[in-house]
Design an enzyme around this catalytic site. Sequence first.
Site, PDB file in Angstrom:
ATOM      1  N   HIS A 266       0.727  -1.147  -0.084  1.00  0.00           N
ATOM      2  CA  HIS A 266       0.077  -0.082  -0.489  1.00  0.00           C
ATOM      3  C   HIS A 266       0.864   1.002  -0.077  1.00  0.00           C
ATOM      4  CE1 HIS A 266      -4.458  -1.562   2.044  1.00  0.00           C
ATOM      5  NE2 HIS A 266      -3.448  -2.995   0.793  1.00  0.00           N
TER       6      HIS A 266
ATOM      7  N   THR B 156     -14.291  -2.954 -15.869  1.00  0.00           N
ATOM      8  CA  THR B 156     -15.505  -2.637 -17.136  1.00  0.00           C
ATOM      9  C   THR B 156     -15.451  -1.560 -16.822  1.00  0.00           C
ATOM     10  OG1 THR B 156     -16.844  -3.568 -15.231  1.00  0.00           O
ATOM     11  CG2 THR B 156     -15.913  -5.387 -17.112  1.00  0.00           C
TER      12      THR B 156
ATOM     13  N   TYR C 248      -8.509  -8.182  10.674  1.00  0.00           N
ATOM     14  CA  TYR C 248      -7.923  -7.674   9.110  1.00  0.00           C
ATOM     15  C   TYR C 248      -6.133  -8.002   8.678  1.00  0.00           C
ATOM     16  CZ  TYR C 248      -7.609  -7.519   3.672  1.00  0.00           C
ATOM     17  OH  TYR C 248      -7.947  -8.104   2.591  1.00  0.00           O
TER      18      TYR C 248
ATOM     19  N   LYS D 120      -8.478 -13.189   9.914  1.00  0.00           N
ATOM     20  CA  LYS D 120      -8.506 -13.285   7.983  1.00  0.00           C
ATOM     21  C   LYS D 120      -6.783 -12.861   7.929  1.00  0.00           C
ATOM     22  CE  LYS D 120      -8.837 -10.565   3.847  1.00  0.00           C
ATOM     23  NZ  LYS D 120     -10.303 -10.467   2.645  1.00  0.00           N
TER      24      LYS D 120
ATOM     25  N   LYS E  21      -4.362 -12.115   4.796  1.00  0.00           N
ATOM     26  CA  LYS E  21      -3.810 -11.278   3.417  1.00  0.00           C
ATOM     27  C   LYS E  21      -2.669 -12.005   2.849  1.00  0.00           C
ATOM     28  CE  LYS E  21      -5.822  -8.954   1.141  1.00  0.00           C
ATOM     29  NZ  LYS E  21      -6.746  -9.563   0.092  1.00  0.00           N
TER      30      LYS E  21
ATOM     31  N   ASP F  40      -6.563 -15.258   2.115  1.00  0.00           N
ATOM     32  CA  ASP F  40      -6.669 -14.695   1.049  1.00  0.00           C
ATOM     33  C   ASP F  40      -5.923 -14.875  -0.075  1.00  0.00           C
ATOM     34  OD1 ASP F  40      -8.088 -13.198  -0.732  1.00  0.00           O
ATOM     35  OD2 ASP F  40      -8.528 -11.829   0.287  1.00  0.00           O
ATOM     36  N   PRO F  41      -4.584 -14.938  -0.975  1.00  0.00           N
ATOM     37  CA  PRO F  41      -3.999 -15.298  -1.470  1.00  0.00           C
ATOM     38  C   PRO F  41      -4.210 -13.969  -3.166  1.00  0.00           C
ATOM     39  CG  PRO F  41      -4.223 -17.183  -2.206  1.00  0.00           C
ATOM     40  CD  PRO F  41      -5.856 -16.464  -1.062  1.00  0.00           C
ATOM     41  N   ASN F  42      -5.917 -13.113  -2.280  1.00  0.00           N
ATOM     42  CA  ASN F  42      -6.115 -12.991  -3.706  1.00  0.00           C
ATOM     43  C   ASN F  42      -5.235 -13.747  -5.467  1.00  0.00           C
ATOM     44  OD1 ASN F  42      -5.220 -10.347  -2.042  1.00  0.00           O
ATOM     45  ND2 ASN F  42      -7.443 -10.314  -3.419  1.00  0.00           N
TER      46      ASN F  42
ATOM     47  N   GLU G 217     -10.385 -17.958   0.566  1.00  0.00           N
ATOM     48  CA  GLU G 217     -10.236 -16.556  -0.251  1.00  0.00           C
ATOM     49  C   GLU G 217      -9.916 -16.640  -1.731  1.00  0.00           C
ATOM     50  OE1 GLU G 217     -11.551 -13.907   2.521  1.00  0.00           O
ATOM     51  OE2 GLU G 217     -11.237 -12.456   0.695  1.00  0.00           O
TER      52      GLU G 217
ATOM     53  N   ASN H 143     -13.829 -11.996  -4.098  1.00  0.00           N
ATOM     54  CA  ASN H 143     -14.307 -11.107  -3.306  1.00  0.00           C
ATOM     55  C   ASN H 143     -13.595 -10.912  -5.113  1.00  0.00           C
ATOM     56  OD1 ASN H 143     -11.951 -10.654  -1.649  1.00  0.00           O
ATOM     57  ND2 ASN H 143     -11.489  -9.093  -3.460  1.00  0.00           N
TER      58      ASN H 143
ATOM     59  N   ASP I 291     -19.712  -5.811  -1.367  1.00  0.00           N
ATOM     60  CA  ASP I 291     -18.946  -4.555  -1.063  1.00  0.00           C
ATOM     61  C   ASP I 291     -20.222  -4.022  -1.983  1.00  0.00           C
ATOM     62  OD1 ASP I 291     -17.441  -2.295  -1.615  1.00  0.00           O
ATOM     63  OD2 ASP I 291     -15.791  -3.360  -1.141  1.00  0.00           O
TER      64      ASP I 291
ATOM     65  N   HIS J  87     -16.732  -8.298   1.472  1.00  0.00           N
ATOM     66  CA  HIS J  87     -14.814  -7.794   1.919  1.00  0.00           C
ATOM     67  C   HIS J  87     -14.818  -6.032   2.054  1.00  0.00           C
ATOM     68  CE1 HIS J  87     -12.915  -6.111  -1.579  1.00  0.00           C
ATOM     69  NE2 HIS J  87     -11.715  -6.733  -1.614  1.00  0.00           N
ATOM     70  N   SER J  88     -13.380  -5.644   2.166  1.00  0.00           N
ATOM     71  CA  SER J  88     -13.663  -4.278   2.164  1.00  0.00           C
ATOM     72  C   SER J  88     -11.373  -4.538   2.068  1.00  0.00           C
ATOM     73  CB  SER J  88     -13.273  -4.199   4.069  1.00  0.00           C
ATOM     74  OG  SER J  88     -11.445  -3.202   4.427  1.00  0.00           O
ATOM     75  N   ASN J  89     -11.775  -3.671   1.220  1.00  0.00           N
ATOM     76  CA  ASN J  89     -10.215  -2.211   1.202  1.00  0.00           C
ATOM     77  C   ASN J  89      -9.956  -0.986   1.819  1.00  0.00           C
ATOM     78  OD1 ASN J  89     -10.945  -0.952  -0.991  1.00  0.00           O
ATOM     79  ND2 ASN J  89     -10.664  -2.683  -2.512  1.00  0.00           N
TER      80      ASN J  89
ATOM     81  N   HIS K  87     -11.029  -2.889   6.350  1.00  0.00           N
ATOM     82  CA  HIS K  87      -9.432  -2.458   7.016  1.00  0.00           C
ATOM     83  C   HIS K  87      -9.772  -1.321   7.862  1.00  0.00           C
ATOM     84  CE1 HIS K  87      -6.817  -3.356   3.211  1.00  0.00           C
ATOM     85  NE2 HIS K  87      -8.266  -4.502   2.662  1.00  0.00           N
TER      86      HIS K  87
ATOM     87  N   ARG L 235      -4.147   4.283  -6.814  1.00  0.00           N
ATOM     88  CA  ARG L 235      -3.712   3.663  -6.047  1.00  0.00           C
ATOM     89  C   ARG L 235      -2.474   3.300  -6.632  1.00  0.00           C
ATOM     90  NH1 ARG L 235      -6.073  -0.623  -1.800  1.00  0.00           N
ATOM     91  NH2 ARG L 235      -4.532  -1.758  -2.113  1.00  0.00           N
TER      92      ARG L 235
HETATM   93  O1  LIG Z   1     -10.450  -9.160   0.441  1.00  0.00           O
HETATM   94  C1  LIG Z   1      -9.404  -8.677  -0.593  1.00  0.00           C
HETATM   95  O2  LIG Z   1      -9.166  -9.321  -1.602  1.00  0.00           O
HETATM   96  C2  LIG Z   1      -9.119  -7.451  -0.150  1.00  0.00           C
HETATM   97  O3  LIG Z   1      -8.989  -7.016   0.580  1.00  0.00           O
HETATM   98  C3  LIG Z   1      -7.820  -6.294  -1.527  1.00  0.00           C
HETATM   99  C4  LIG Z   1      -7.330  -5.605  -0.962  1.00  0.00           C
HETATM  100  O4  LIG Z   1      -7.446  -4.742  -2.436  1.00  0.00           O
HETATM  101  C5  LIG Z   1      -6.297  -5.963   0.062  1.00  0.00           C
HETATM  102  O5  LIG Z   1      -5.981  -6.696  -0.350  1.00  0.00           O
HETATM  103  C6  LIG Z   1      -5.658  -4.594   0.109  1.00  0.00           C
HETATM  104  O6  LIG Z   1      -5.845  -3.768   0.065  1.00  0.00           O
HETATM  105  O7  LIG Z   1      -4.423  -5.035  -0.084  1.00  0.00           O
HETATM  106 MG   LIG Z   2     -10.457 -10.885  -0.414  1.00  0.00          MG
END
Ligand SMILES: O=C([O-])C(=O)C[C@H](O)[C@@H](O)C(=O)[O-]
Ligand SMILES: [Mg+2]
Length: 431
Positions: A29, A108, A153, A198, A200, A228-230, A253, A276, A300, A327-329, A356, A410
């Site tokens: 970030h 999109t 988180y 959770k 990340k 959650d490894p995205n 996740e 998410n 979200d 979900h959140s960021n 977050h 960002r």
């Molecule tokens: O649950 C998720 O995938 C997230 O919260 C995505 C976010 O962008 C999070 O990974 C972050 O802010 O680094």
């Molecule tokens: Mg996620």
Amino acid sequence: MSPDLTITDVRLTPILVADPPLLNTQGVHQPYTPRLIVEIRTADGITGVGETYGDTKYLELARPFAARLTGRRVSDLNALFTIADEVSVDDSRTSSQVDVGGLRGVQTADKLRLSVVSAFEVACLDALGKALGLPVHALLGGKVRDAVEYSAYLFYRWADHPEGVRAEKDDWGAALDPASVVEQARRFKERHGFTSFKLKGGVFPPDEEIAAVRALAEAFPGHPLRLDPNGAWSVDTSLRVAQEIGGLLEYLEDPALGTPAMAEVAARTDVPLATNMCVTTFAEIKEAFARDAVQVVLSDHHYWGGLRNTRELAAVCRTFGVGVSMHSNTHLGISLAAMTHVASTVPDLHHACDSHYPWQSEDVLTERLVFRDGKVAVSDAPGLGVELDRDRLDFLHRRWQDDDGALRERDDAAAMRVAEPGWVTPSVPRW
Ligand SMILES: O=C([O-])C(=O)C[C@H](O)[C@@H](O)C(=O)[O-]
Ligand SMILES: [Mg+2]
């Protein structure tokens, strides 16, 4: 006399808010992240507030959108979507670009528009609630719980942003191995009472993240855990992780990217999969549900176009026997209040929501929202039940004005390059 709900003024204030050096699979970030604060004023002098992403691609839609609102009523919520369709999205904003901030697949025009609509919808609901003397949850049909549970988180993180980078400091310290992740979780529990955690992931090779989950399970027996490894893992890696620590997880996740890969993983493990990333719009639901690719959708309201669409998503999930959570960021208190109102109205919300907010040391409210026993109390005050701190808003807006443009979008990969000049966004699957 009935209130005059006519919109007479819309104010958009882009801001930059402090963000700690939280790591994810794309990078880290930035020290400050853009948000947009929306204020909608009615003829009676009532103001409603909303909040969404503040990058230029959202601002350039929010401005023409705002211009079309004057003269309409804050109760014209369905019209927000037709107004959004009138606002054109530049092709350069969408063509095969992946959304960095939200990590929600390919960008999109609709995803961009809905994220903008969400802030206006929340601001309209806030103003409408104030005008009618009703809390936002009542406008959504009424709360079914008095407090909404959130999860801690956890993030791998550095103690500080790279040397020489202007940033706000915090006292969390680094978390780069299992022991320090457990320590971070302990502090989340002490400070806010969270009992779900959770992590990340997608930051370190899977075995290191497996070790962190094992350490959390040992330190907090019986507490729900998620990783959650995205979408950073291949199907095979996802299955290996599921086999090794699936029994410790409430859900896994987005282990792999996209519905086909998630469906393959889901077919070969009993560990519930949450997303998410592959279900972020109504259009994406059909394929994912038909293929049984996900067992929990993390809604979200910024993605889905507001609080009422979030409830519609919950209804679709209920119909198909798919769980729903949130979900959140990076977000501030306006959005936490909005999340709490809508979550309080969804009967079958069986998982603690993500937020977050504890990472955000700055806010635009006169009073921060608080977590007690990991929960936020649902406000019964008219509207969202929050009050804008205009001095703070002005201060954070000046920071945005003073920025040379570097932080207004960002970009976690760019932020990572400050510390590691050779960094490029990892290709997927990363492991
Ligand atoms: O649950 C998720 O995938 C997230 O919260 C995505 C976010 O962008 C999070 O990974 C972050 O802010 O680094
Ligand atoms: Mg996620």
